[in-house]
Scaffold this active site. Structure first.
Site, PDB file in Angstrom:
ATOM      1  N   HIS A 186      74.769 -21.016 -53.574  1.00 41.07           N
ATOM      2  CA  HIS A 186      74.433 -19.593 -53.366  1.00 41.07           C
ATOM      3  C   HIS A 186      75.102 -19.138 -52.076  1.00 41.07           C
ATOM      4  O   HIS A 186      74.647 -19.453 -50.980  1.00 41.07           O
ATOM      5  CB  HIS A 186      72.919 -19.402 -53.255  1.00 41.07           C
ATOM      6  CG  HIS A 186      72.510 -17.964 -53.164  1.00 41.07           C
ATOM      7  ND1 HIS A 186      71.382 -17.476 -53.762  1.00 41.07           N
ATOM      8  CD2 HIS A 186      73.064 -16.888 -52.554  1.00 41.07           C
ATOM      9  CE1 HIS A 186      71.248 -16.181 -53.527  1.00 41.07           C
ATOM     10  NE2 HIS A 186      72.275 -15.809 -52.778  1.00 41.07           N
ATOM     11  N   HIS A 204      77.430 -15.830 -50.013  1.00 41.72           N
ATOM     12  CA  HIS A 204      78.037 -14.500 -49.885  1.00 41.72           C
ATOM     13  C   HIS A 204      79.282 -14.623 -49.003  1.00 41.72           C
ATOM     14  O   HIS A 204      79.199 -15.102 -47.873  1.00 41.72           O
ATOM     15  CB  HIS A 204      77.056 -13.512 -49.250  1.00 41.72           C
ATOM     16  CG  HIS A 204      75.813 -13.299 -50.052  1.00 41.72           C
ATOM     17  ND1 HIS A 204      75.706 -12.326 -51.022  1.00 41.72           N
ATOM     18  CD2 HIS A 204      74.623 -13.955 -50.029  1.00 41.72           C
ATOM     19  CE1 HIS A 204      74.494 -12.380 -51.565  1.00 41.72           C
ATOM     20  NE2 HIS A 204      73.825 -13.358 -50.985  1.00 41.72           N
ATOM     21  N   ARG A 211      81.649 -11.782 -48.894  1.00 43.96           N
ATOM     22  CA  ARG A 211      82.170 -10.436 -48.630  1.00 43.96           C
ATOM     23  C   ARG A 211      83.615 -10.322 -49.141  1.00 43.96           C
ATOM     24  O   ARG A 211      84.016 -11.013 -50.054  1.00 43.96           O
ATOM     25  CB  ARG A 211      82.040 -10.073 -47.144  1.00 43.96           C
ATOM     26  CG  ARG A 211      80.666 -10.299 -46.545  1.00 43.96           C
ATOM     27  CD  ARG A 211      79.538  -9.670 -47.325  1.00 43.96           C
ATOM     28  NE  ARG A 211      78.255  -9.832 -46.620  1.00 43.96           N
ATOM     29  CZ  ARG A 211      77.089  -9.877 -47.232  1.00 43.96           C
ATOM     30  NH1 ARG A 211      77.026  -9.772 -48.551  1.00 43.96           N
ATOM     31  NH2 ARG A 211      75.977 -10.010 -46.535  1.00 43.96           N
ATOM     32  N   ASN A 254      77.746  -9.329 -55.354  1.00 39.03           N
ATOM     33  CA  ASN A 254      77.250  -8.026 -54.900  1.00 39.03           C
ATOM     34  C   ASN A 254      78.185  -7.378 -53.881  1.00 39.03           C
ATOM     35  O   ASN A 254      77.811  -7.078 -52.748  1.00 39.03           O
ATOM     36  CB  ASN A 254      75.826  -8.135 -54.347  1.00 39.03           C
ATOM     37  CG  ASN A 254      75.700  -9.101 -53.189  1.00 39.03           C
ATOM     38  OD1 ASN A 254      76.443 -10.068 -53.088  1.00 39.03           O
ATOM     39  ND2 ASN A 254      74.740  -8.839 -52.308  1.00 39.03           N
ATOM     40  N   HIS A 278      67.458 -13.449 -58.450  1.00 38.84           N
ATOM     41  CA  HIS A 278      66.788 -13.062 -57.204  1.00 38.84           C
ATOM     42  C   HIS A 278      65.346 -12.754 -57.585  1.00 38.84           C
ATOM     43  O   HIS A 278      65.057 -11.701 -58.165  1.00 38.84           O
ATOM     44  CB  HIS A 278      67.456 -11.845 -56.562  1.00 38.84           C
ATOM     45  CG  HIS A 278      66.819 -11.429 -55.271  1.00 38.84           C
ATOM     46  ND1 HIS A 278      67.449 -11.574 -54.054  1.00 38.84           N
ATOM     47  CD2 HIS A 278      65.590 -10.907 -54.991  1.00 38.84           C
ATOM     48  CE1 HIS A 278      66.636 -11.147 -53.090  1.00 38.84           C
ATOM     49  NE2 HIS A 278      65.510 -10.738 -53.641  1.00 38.84           N
ATOM     50  N   HIS A 322      66.996 -19.130 -53.847  1.00 42.52           N
ATOM     51  CA  HIS A 322      66.355 -19.029 -52.528  1.00 42.52           C
ATOM     52  C   HIS A 322      64.832 -18.893 -52.628  1.00 42.52           C
ATOM     53  O   HIS A 322      64.251 -17.921 -52.143  1.00 42.52           O
ATOM     54  CB  HIS A 322      66.968 -17.906 -51.687  1.00 42.52           C
ATOM     55  CG  HIS A 322      67.138 -16.571 -52.350  1.00 42.52           C
ATOM     56  ND1 HIS A 322      66.157 -15.957 -53.078  1.00 42.52           N
ATOM     57  CD2 HIS A 322      68.197 -15.727 -52.374  1.00 42.52           C
ATOM     58  CE1 HIS A 322      66.590 -14.803 -53.523  1.00 42.52           C
ATOM     59  NE2 HIS A 322      67.836 -14.640 -53.106  1.00 42.52           N
ATOM     60  N   LEU A 380      66.181 -11.638 -46.981  1.00 41.86           N
ATOM     61  CA  LEU A 380      65.405 -11.369 -48.194  1.00 41.86           C
ATOM     62  C   LEU A 380      65.694 -12.457 -49.217  1.00 41.86           C
ATOM     63  O   LEU A 380      66.865 -12.738 -49.480  1.00 41.86           O
ATOM     64  CB  LEU A 380      65.753  -9.988 -48.774  1.00 41.86           C
ATOM     65  CG  LEU A 380      65.229  -8.788 -47.995  1.00 41.86           C
ATOM     66  CD1 LEU A 380      65.791  -7.486 -48.572  1.00 41.86           C
ATOM     67  CD2 LEU A 380      63.707  -8.746 -47.999  1.00 41.86           C
ATOM     68  N   ASP A 432      72.569 -19.263 -49.161  1.00 50.19           N
ATOM     69  CA  ASP A 432      72.421 -17.804 -49.109  1.00 50.19           C
ATOM     70  C   ASP A 432      72.979 -17.277 -47.793  1.00 50.19           C
ATOM     71  O   ASP A 432      72.475 -16.302 -47.240  1.00 50.19           O
ATOM     72  CB  ASP A 432      70.960 -17.372 -49.296  1.00 50.19           C
ATOM     73  CG  ASP A 432      70.810 -15.872 -49.553  1.00 50.19           C
ATOM     74  OD1 ASP A 432      71.810 -15.235 -49.935  1.00 50.19           O
ATOM     75  OD2 ASP A 432      69.702 -15.338 -49.363  1.00 50.19           O
ATOM     76  N   HIS A 476      76.717 -10.440 -41.810  1.00 53.33           N
ATOM     77  CA  HIS A 476      76.672  -9.016 -41.474  1.00 53.33           C
ATOM     78  C   HIS A 476      77.145  -8.863 -40.033  1.00 53.33           C
ATOM     79  O   HIS A 476      76.823  -9.693 -39.173  1.00 53.33           O
ATOM     80  CB  HIS A 476      75.247  -8.451 -41.577  1.00 53.33           C
ATOM     81  CG  HIS A 476      74.706  -8.378 -42.968  1.00 53.33           C
ATOM     82  ND1 HIS A 476      75.092  -7.414 -43.866  1.00 53.33           N
ATOM     83  CD2 HIS A 476      73.790  -9.146 -43.607  1.00 53.33           C
ATOM     84  CE1 HIS A 476      74.438  -7.586 -45.011  1.00 53.33           C
ATOM     85  NE2 HIS A 476      73.649  -8.632 -44.874  1.00 53.33           N
TER      86      HIS A 476
END
Length: 344
Positions: free
Chosen positions: A14, A16, A18, A42, A137, A175, A220, A248, A252
């Site tokens: 899992h 991210h 970007r 996403n 999720h 998660h 989250l 996860d 950011h």
């Protein structure tokens, strides 16, 4: 006391990454430790077709540091309008390994997510038929449900009906953060697995408020009570094949984390295995880390285990306080602090 630990090269189920300049700044952190990673879809706009997933995969591969051996395992973003034909094309591609269910509004860039899973019945039937995993999720978005209860309510109102209607559908409960979810995954009938993050193994919700608001611990699903953290540790270190590593890791920029309405997500890709090693050592279960990090995930997905290895040594080192992120910087979880394990 173990000072060196060598395991089969792990995978991150899992992640991210970007896109654009930000992608180029973070992908090397993951590729340094992990052989493969399930890439979340996403983006803006979300990755909803095989063509979009192929293009994103090519951008990831192009951004890898020279000489890096890393395989991005792509996913599609499930919407109310995803068709069975899209699923069949994705499965035939050979590089798409899951379809992600985001309840609309549940987390970052989830506005295009599913509003009612019943609208996706034919699509879920196709996924069950072709063996495409559904990555979930697991939180409801009903504003009347307390944020700390949204995972437990999701099990009762979404997961149980989903498993009843599609018993052969392979589902990853991503998660997980609660005792309820750990027990559900352990005891469920049929092909159900779960990922667990390093931060949910190491911290409870008190970490958000030590000496003030700590935005870099905000994610989250949110951190939960200590009883839930202990249940996650017990699950991760149990050796049960349904539980496997998923960071996860969610980068950011510093400015949107340290903000009046800050983004959810912890950046852990830089030091993921070091954090997991701490969690497993604290539980006197370093011997269980390889199964959780390197074996259970590929076994669940029906993929071969990695051929290489990763070595962790007991070594004090200071995590950078900030790292580059496009034209800005980001703060890794525990940025500037000391860690006691180091991957080599």
């Amino acid at each position: 006391m173990t000072d060196t630990l060598t395991i089969v090269r792990p995978d991150d189920w899992h992640l991210h990454l970007r896109d654009g300049d930000a992608l180029a700044d973070v992908v090397g952190d993951t590729a340094r430790q992990f052989g493969r990673a399930i890439i979340m879809p996403n983006l803006k706009p979300p990755v909803t077709t095989t063509a979009q997933a192929r293009a994103y995969r090519e951008r990831i591969l192009a951004a890898l540091p020279a000489g890096t051996q890393f395989e991005p395992l792509m996913t599609l973003y499930l919407t109310d309008n995803t068709s069975p034909e899209v699923i069949r094309e994705a499965r035939a591609s050979g590089f798409i390994h899951g379809v992600k269910l985001y309840p609309a509004g549940a987390t970052t860039n989830s506005d295009a997510g599913v509003t009612d899973l019943r609208r996706c019945a034919k699509t879920l039937e196709a996924m069950q038929e072709v063996g495409m995993p559904l990555l979930v999720h697991g939180e409801v978005t009903d504003p009347t449900v307390d944020i700390f209860d949204r995972e437990a309510v999701f099990i009762d109102t979404v997961m149980l009906p989903l498993r009843r209607d599609f018993p052969a559908l392979k589902v990853v409960f991503e998660h997980i953060t609660t005792k309820h979810a750990a027990e559900y995954v352990r005891d469920a009938e049929g092909p159900v697995g779960a990922t667990i993050t390093a931060h949910h193994l190491l911290y409870n919700r008190n970490a958000l408020f030590v000496g003030g608001i700590r935005p870099h611990y905000y994610c989250l699903p949110v951190l939960k009570r200590e009883t839930h953290r202990l249940a996650l540790v017990a699950a991760a270190t149990s050796g049960h094949p349904r539980f496997f590593l998923g960071t996860d890791s969610a980068p950011h920029a510093k400015g949107v984390k340290e903000h009046a309405c800050g983004c959810a997500g912890c950046y852990t890709a830089l030091h993921a295995m070091e954090l997991y090693a701490e969690a497993f050592e604290d539980a006197n279960a370093l011997d269980k880390l390889e199964g959780f990090a390197s074996l259970h995930g590929p076994d669940f997905y029906g993929l071969p285990r990695n051929a290489g290895t990763l070595t962790l040594t007991r070594s004090q080192w200071q995590l950078p306080a900030e790292v580059p992120f496009g034209e800005q910087t980001l703060v890794p979880l525990r940025g500037g602090e000391m860690l006691r394990w180091k991957s080599v």
